[in-house]
Write an enzyme that holds these catalytic residues in place. Structure first.
Site, PDB file in Angstrom:
ATOM      1  N   TYR A 162       0.761  -1.130   0.009  1.00 27.32           N
ATOM      2  CA  TYR A 162       0.010  -0.020   0.031  1.00 27.32           C
ATOM      3  C   TYR A 162       0.881   1.197  -0.041  1.00 27.32           C
ATOM      4  CZ  TYR A 162      -4.119  -2.825   0.931  1.00 27.32           C
ATOM      5  OH  TYR A 162      -5.138  -4.064   0.778  1.00 27.32           O
ATOM      6  N   THR A 315      -8.736  -5.735  -6.073  1.00 27.88           N
ATOM      7  CA  THR A 315      -7.504  -5.635  -5.353  1.00 27.88           C
ATOM      8  C   THR A 315      -7.584  -5.895  -3.784  1.00 27.88           C
ATOM      9  OG1 THR A 315      -8.242  -3.283  -5.479  1.00 27.88           O
ATOM     10  CG2 THR A 315      -6.374  -4.506  -7.049  1.00 27.88           C
ATOM     11  N   GLU A 316      -8.612  -5.975  -3.325  1.00 28.88           N
ATOM     12  CA  GLU A 316      -9.045  -6.499  -2.153  1.00 28.88           C
ATOM     13  C   GLU A 316     -10.107  -7.497  -1.979  1.00 28.88           C
ATOM     14  OE1 GLU A 316      -9.356  -3.785   1.335  1.00 28.88           O
ATOM     15  OE2 GLU A 316      -7.698  -2.723   0.964  1.00 28.88           O
ATOM     16  N   THR A 317     -10.149  -8.661  -1.537  1.00 31.26           N
ATOM     17  CA  THR A 317     -11.368  -9.456  -1.002  1.00 31.26           C
ATOM     18  C   THR A 317     -10.947 -10.424   0.058  1.00 31.26           C
ATOM     19  OG1 THR A 317     -13.250 -10.530  -1.967  1.00 31.26           O
ATOM     20  CG2 THR A 317     -11.302 -10.975  -3.062  1.00 31.26           C
TER      21      THR A 317
END
Length: 378
Positions: A162, A315-317
């Protein structure tokens, strides 16, 4: 659009999608919960990619749909989505040629328009996984600890970071395998150029730009109410200019939530492909084992909102292993495993899992679950 499996969905023809609620994960300097809603209608869409096609019921964004963003400290009210009406997915081969989702569609952002870098799925079962360099007390992990943890993630082709603090880019470049790539992030949009300078220095000293899968400028800024789409455009343009000057020619994106993109389709014009975060747990009406179908539906909704011009990467899960229940969404290690298995099966090639290890440095967050999304933590 890149799919691991090609799936047929059936949805009630007269179904009307109710408003969605989405919350985002805390990262450094970020502590707010956000509620964004939209209204959609269901249409049937068939897309193709090469010699395979995908038919699905995709909600289309109504022309009069408007953005509703409110920042507050309370968990958002949860509403059901059409996912409950979606039949079980089944994979099937097809020789039908189609081009509706082709990445050759023109876009204004760059020569990478619409395209996501090629690549398959490793033994981890998904495109990649996110990684945090922060220790339990919020300090920086040591280089040796990062190396040990990255070694556990060798089954993933992509490691998402990040930011550039804590020398995380250097440490992960040193620790990763030669075939792995980094999804890099510039988290602080108040110092984009200096962040890219730090990224470039890390790449120069420990690798090459070939090690970088994508660079993201910002994370969930529109969803958080921290930026408008026009500001995102300016951020991405600044980032792209600085990256080009540093010798990077790969994709540049700005990550936001799926619902922020659906509500703000202008965002489709700024990233080289659509990079969106989507968590079934925050829906509150999806059980863990149906997470994959739910995530795939959000991929399809974003693709539709962008007019079929941009590939979509989640991109996030993921799913929390501890915390309080959110409707039918129950945190537990077994449910986390069920959710991750479902996601891998339905759309693993288009998903970066969240996250490698628990983030005990975070606040408890909504449903007291924010710390406990680590897939490789006990």
């Amino acid at each position: 659009m890149l799919f691991k499996s090609f799936v047929t969905f059936t949805v009630l023809a007269n179904a009307l999608a109710a408003p969605l609620a989405h919350q985002h994960h805390q990262h450094k300097e970020e502590k707010r919960a956000v509620h964004v809603v939209t209204t959609t209608n269901v249409v049937v869409v068939t897309i193709g990619n090469g010699d395979q096609t995908t038919t699905f019921a995709a909600p289309s964004v109504a022309a009069e749909s408007s953005v509703s963003v409110s920042v507050n400290t309370e968990p958002p009210q949860n509403h059901p989505t059409t996912t409950q009406d979606v039949a079980s997915a089944s994979t099937y081969p097809s020789s039908t040629d189609g081009s509706a989702a082709s990445s050759s569609a023109a876009a204004s952002s760059s020569s990478q328009a619409g395209s996501e870098p090629s690549g398959g799925v490793g033994s981890g079962g998904a495109k990649g996984i996110t990684y945090s360099p922060y220790s339990d007390n919020g300090g920086c992990k040591s280089e040796s600890q990062i190396a040990s943890e990255i070694a556990q993630l060798s089954g993933f082709d992509v490691i998402r970071l990040y930011g550039v603090d804590c020398s995380q880019v250097e440490a992960v470049l040193k620790a990763k395998t030669s075939s792995q790539k980094i999804f890099a992030g510039i988290f602080d949009v108040s110092s984009i150029t200096s962040g890219i300078e730090s990224l470039a220095e890390a790449v120069k000293s420990c690798g090459s730009w070939d090690d970088i899968y994508t660079v993201s400028i910002g994370n969930e800024l529109v969803n958080a109410g921290s930026a408008t789409p026009s500001q995102i455009k300016a951020y991405v343009e600044e980032g792209r200019k600085a990256l080009k000057a540093a010798g990077y020619t790969g994709p540049v994106v700005s990550v936001d939530t799926f619902i922020a993109v659906i509500n703000n389709p202008d965002l489709c014009d700024y990233s080289d492909y659509m990079a969106v975060n989507a968590h079934a747990f925050f829906d509150g009406h999806v059980v863990a084992e149906n997470s994959g179908a739910w995530v795939l539906q959000q991929i399809q909704r974003v693709w539709t909102a962008c007019g079929g011009k941009k590939n979509v990467l989640i991109t996030e899960t993921g799913w929390p292993s501890r915390g309080d229940s959110n409707g039918v969404a129950v945190p537990s290690k077994s449910n986390q495993q069920a959710a991750i298995s479902s996601i891998k099966s339905s759309c693993g090639a288009s998903a970066i899992l969240f996250t490698a290890f628990n983030d005990l440095w975070k606040a408890d967050g909504p449903y007291n679950a924010e710390k406990y999304w680590g897939i490789y933590s006990n």
